[in-house]
Design a protein around this motif. Sequence first.
Motif, PDB file in Angstrom:
ATOM      1  N   LEU A   1      40.164  16.378  -9.206  1.00  0.00           N
ATOM      2  CA  LEU A   1      41.714  16.458  -9.610  1.00  0.00           C
ATOM      3  C   LEU A   1      42.114  14.989  -9.742  1.00  0.00           C
ATOM      4  CD1 LEU A   1      43.271  19.519  -7.612  1.00  0.00           C
ATOM      5  CD2 LEU A   1      42.577  19.129 -10.173  1.00  0.00           C
ATOM      6  N   GLU A   2      41.727  14.250  -8.571  1.00  0.00           N
ATOM      7  CA  GLU A   2      42.049  12.738  -8.744  1.00  0.00           C
ATOM      8  C   GLU A   2      41.735  12.190  -9.646  1.00  0.00           C
ATOM      9  OE1 GLU A   2      41.811   9.028  -5.492  1.00  0.00           O
ATOM     10  OE2 GLU A   2      41.154  10.837  -4.863  1.00  0.00           O
ATOM     11  N   ALA A   3      40.299  12.160 -10.289  1.00  0.00           N
ATOM     12  CA  ALA A   3      39.806  11.637 -11.272  1.00  0.00           C
ATOM     13  C   ALA A   3      40.247  11.900 -12.575  1.00  0.00           C
ATOM     14  CB  ALA A   3      38.361  11.770 -11.258  1.00  0.00           C
TER      15      ALA A   3
ATOM     16  N   VAL B   1      24.407   7.527  -9.593  1.00  0.00           N
ATOM     17  CA  VAL B   1      24.458   6.963  -8.414  1.00  0.00           C
ATOM     18  C   VAL B   1      23.757   7.891  -7.569  1.00  0.00           C
ATOM     19  CG1 VAL B   1      26.062   6.599  -6.467  1.00  0.00           C
ATOM     20  CG2 VAL B   1      26.839   6.044  -8.970  1.00  0.00           C
ATOM     21  N   SER B   2      23.001   7.114  -6.594  1.00  0.00           N
ATOM     22  CA  SER B   2      22.090   7.787  -5.468  1.00  0.00           C
ATOM     23  C   SER B   2      21.331   8.745  -6.253  1.00  0.00           C
ATOM     24  CB  SER B   2      23.015   8.301  -4.396  1.00  0.00           C
ATOM     25  OG  SER B   2      22.398   8.766  -3.522  1.00  0.00           O
ATOM     26  N   THR B   3      21.328  10.072  -5.549  1.00  0.00           N
ATOM     27  CA  THR B   3      20.540  11.256  -6.149  1.00  0.00           C
ATOM     28  C   THR B   3      21.034  11.617  -7.578  1.00  0.00           C
ATOM     29  OG1 THR B   3      21.828  12.616  -4.836  1.00  0.00           O
ATOM     30  CG2 THR B   3      19.843  11.773  -3.816  1.00  0.00           C
ATOM     31  N   ARG B   4      22.190  11.237  -7.993  1.00  0.00           N
ATOM     32  CA  ARG B   4      22.590  11.816  -9.230  1.00  0.00           C
ATOM     33  C   ARG B   4      22.248  11.112 -10.321  1.00  0.00           C
ATOM     34  NH1 ARG B   4      26.366  15.732  -8.230  1.00  0.00           N
ATOM     35  NH2 ARG B   4      27.341  15.770  -6.315  1.00  0.00           N
ATOM     36  N   THR B   5      21.370  11.819 -11.359  1.00  0.00           N
ATOM     37  CA  THR B   5      20.761  10.993 -12.600  1.00  0.00           C
ATOM     38  C   THR B   5      21.842  10.798 -13.445  1.00  0.00           C
ATOM     39  OG1 THR B   5      18.620  11.663 -11.672  1.00  0.00           O
ATOM     40  CG2 THR B   5      18.823  11.119 -13.916  1.00  0.00           C
ATOM     41  N   GLY B   6      21.824   9.621 -14.364  1.00  0.00           N
ATOM     42  CA  GLY B   6      22.785   9.593 -15.546  1.00  0.00           C
ATOM     43  C   GLY B   6      24.125   9.521 -15.278  1.00  0.00           C
ATOM     44  N   LEU B   7      24.998   9.468 -16.454  1.00  0.00           N
ATOM     45  CA  LEU B   7      26.300   9.606 -16.306  1.00  0.00           C
ATOM     46  C   LEU B   7      26.857  11.004 -15.765  1.00  0.00           C
ATOM     47  CD1 LEU B   7      28.923   8.210 -17.476  1.00  0.00           C
ATOM     48  CD2 LEU B   7      28.712   9.427 -19.726  1.00  0.00           C
ATOM     49  N   MET B   8      26.314  11.991 -16.134  1.00  0.00           N
ATOM     50  CA  MET B   8      26.859  13.318 -15.500  1.00  0.00           C
ATOM     51  C   MET B   8      26.147  13.609 -14.526  1.00  0.00           C
ATOM     52  SD  MET B   8      29.460  13.795 -17.474  1.00  0.00           S
ATOM     53  CE  MET B   8      29.985  15.512 -17.077  1.00  0.00           C
ATOM     54  N   GLY B   9      25.331  12.860 -13.916  1.00  0.00           N
ATOM     55  CA  GLY B   9      24.475  13.652 -12.762  1.00  0.00           C
ATOM     56  C   GLY B   9      23.623  14.757 -12.790  1.00  0.00           C
ATOM     57  N   ILE B  10      23.271  14.864 -14.008  1.00  0.00           N
ATOM     58  CA  ILE B  10      22.331  16.212 -14.293  1.00  0.00           C
ATOM     59  C   ILE B  10      20.881  15.521 -14.076  1.00  0.00           C
ATOM     60  CG2 ILE B  10      21.475  17.461 -16.011  1.00  0.00           C
ATOM     61  CD1 ILE B  10      23.885  18.409 -15.199  1.00  0.00           C
TER      62      ILE B  10
ATOM     63  N   ALA C   1      32.183  12.890 -14.836  1.00  0.00           N
ATOM     64  CA  ALA C   1      31.569  11.799 -14.836  1.00  0.00           C
ATOM     65  C   ALA C   1      31.893  10.749 -14.026  1.00  0.00           C
ATOM     66  CB  ALA C   1      31.531  11.014 -16.206  1.00  0.00           C
ATOM     67  N   GLU C   2      33.202  10.482 -13.685  1.00  0.00           N
ATOM     68  CA  GLU C   2      33.678   9.742 -12.736  1.00  0.00           C
ATOM     69  C   GLU C   2      33.358   9.931 -11.279  1.00  0.00           C
ATOM     70  OE1 GLU C   2      36.486   6.339 -12.362  1.00  0.00           O
ATOM     71  OE2 GLU C   2      36.253   7.490 -14.270  1.00  0.00           O
TER      72      GLU C   2
ATOM     73  N   MET D   1      30.438   7.615 -11.018  1.00  0.00           N
ATOM     74  CA  MET D   1      31.141   6.246 -11.231  1.00  0.00           C
ATOM     75  C   MET D   1      31.074   5.673 -12.374  1.00  0.00           C
ATOM     76  SD  MET D   1      30.602   4.957  -7.256  1.00  0.00           S
ATOM     77  CE  MET D   1      31.374   3.433  -7.506  1.00  0.00           C
ATOM     78  N   ARG D   2      30.700   6.322 -13.347  1.00  0.00           N
ATOM     79  CA  ARG D   2      30.359   5.827 -14.781  1.00  0.00           C
ATOM     80  C   ARG D   2      29.453   5.021 -14.892  1.00  0.00           C
ATOM     81  NH1 ARG D   2      34.707   2.792 -15.893  1.00  0.00           N
ATOM     82  NH2 ARG D   2      35.834   2.911 -13.895  1.00  0.00           N
ATOM     83  N   PHE D   3      28.409   4.956 -13.969  1.00  0.00           N
ATOM     84  CA  PHE D   3      27.205   4.089 -14.068  1.00  0.00           C
ATOM     85  C   PHE D   3      26.378   4.674 -15.039  1.00  0.00           C
ATOM     86  CE2 PHE D   3      28.593   2.141  -9.991  1.00  0.00           C
ATOM     87  CZ  PHE D   3      28.426   0.867 -10.327  1.00  0.00           C
ATOM     88  N   VAL D   4      25.686   3.855 -15.743  1.00  0.00           N
ATOM     89  CA  VAL D   4      24.472   4.639 -16.872  1.00  0.00           C
ATOM     90  C   VAL D   4      23.364   5.394 -16.270  1.00  0.00           C
ATOM     91  CG1 VAL D   4      22.906   3.958 -18.555  1.00  0.00           C
ATOM     92  CG2 VAL D   4      25.186   2.804 -18.652  1.00  0.00           C
TER      93      VAL D   4
END
Length: 432
Positions: A399-401, A311-320, A300-301, A305-308
């Motif tokens: 890994l950093e996240a 971010v950009s083309t990624r939809t929702g918290l998990m980008g699904i 999710a990070e 970036m934890r936005f509801v």
Amino acid sequence: MPISFKYWDDCLDPEDMRLMWQDPIVSKEWTDAGEEQGQKVHLSRDPDGEAYLTQTEMMAVASIIVHRHFKSQIDPYMIGGLAEIASGRRLFVDTYDRKTKETKVGIMQVAPEVAQWLGRELGYKSYNIEDNPNLLYWPLVNVYFGAAYAKWLFSCDDKQRTEEFVVRAYKGGKKKASHKSTSPIFQRYLYVKESLLSIRQPEICNELTPDLETLSSTEAQLIYWDSKVSEADMDAMWKHPDVYKEWTKSGERRGNVRFSHDAKKRPYLSRVEVKAVAEIIISRHLSTRGSKPEALSALAEVCSMRFVHGVSTRTGLMGIDYPTAAWLSRDCGYRAYTVISVDDLYNPFASMYFGASYLAWLSHYEGREQSYEFIVQAYLGGPENVNLQETGPLWNQFLEALTQYQDPKKYACAFCLKLCLTFFSKKSFCLR
């Protein structure tokens, strides 16, 4: 001409008219032109009598749509610029495309067939034009589908596209996005965008959120957890000790828990909230799949970036995205959360659920057990695009996240973290 309006009130809902009046720049422009609140507001007309939106009005409409449906995913100034190069901000212009045999309509030049495809295949169903295509002439409806199409162009053909590609493809078509014939389009777009920035500063572009006491249900979804999440999921969050401590400390009350918001008023989850959602989803629905909440939280990070809203083309918290979630539900049996439209994926619990489900599917991609690195890289970059050069950095970002969610005493260094990464159990992480 198939349709025409004389007043703004003829093509906007009362709630949207309230938001237009609430915009200070629009309010001043309308008042200076002799318009009055409580009375119908005239549409602007050029010398030929053709209706158009002023730049001020155009940016207000773009701001409302972005704020309501695409927060943190697309720039309202981009929408304003696209409207300029597409139609000159004219409301009722129609353009027939001989190659596609489609008629593009309205300020964003959206073909009814494209709008219907966006709703049917990509889940953009906030406005139903199936039975009434003339709704596409309504400014907010047209901008909604235009913005959705622009967002799709950013990742079309499974490639991450640049702003220049999107602008040139929006006006000239994907095949001509790199052709010299569309280069002037992008140059004009940049000029228009700069002009819009000069008359309307970014920090006030989307300051349309009213006082909490006067929130509509749509606006509340941008602010309150309770407007997006089920009562059962909210109860589980309140029972989570770390969440309870965080929410109580910040003065939240049951039934009115606010999302955190950044300086641009984009709603996001704290790391405590993200990990709690992951823990709840795993314990309820995926406890036998070997998932670890730390891994889901780290994804999710990286994805949003934890936005509801993502971010950009990624939809929702998990980008699904909607097509993936709909497929997981329809063909793979993951139906704990309903996904009818893309808006359903702005529910953090639904996004987390389908994100974890997609990981389950990837763990046995092409019928064999996959490595941890492959699963993460495939999740973030697509299973068909996994290679060291392009998706390897995504593994490092993950890994950093992950260090943000692991116990630092347990994992003292990144090397140990990688060796001890056991967020999937190969024996249990499989499809039903």
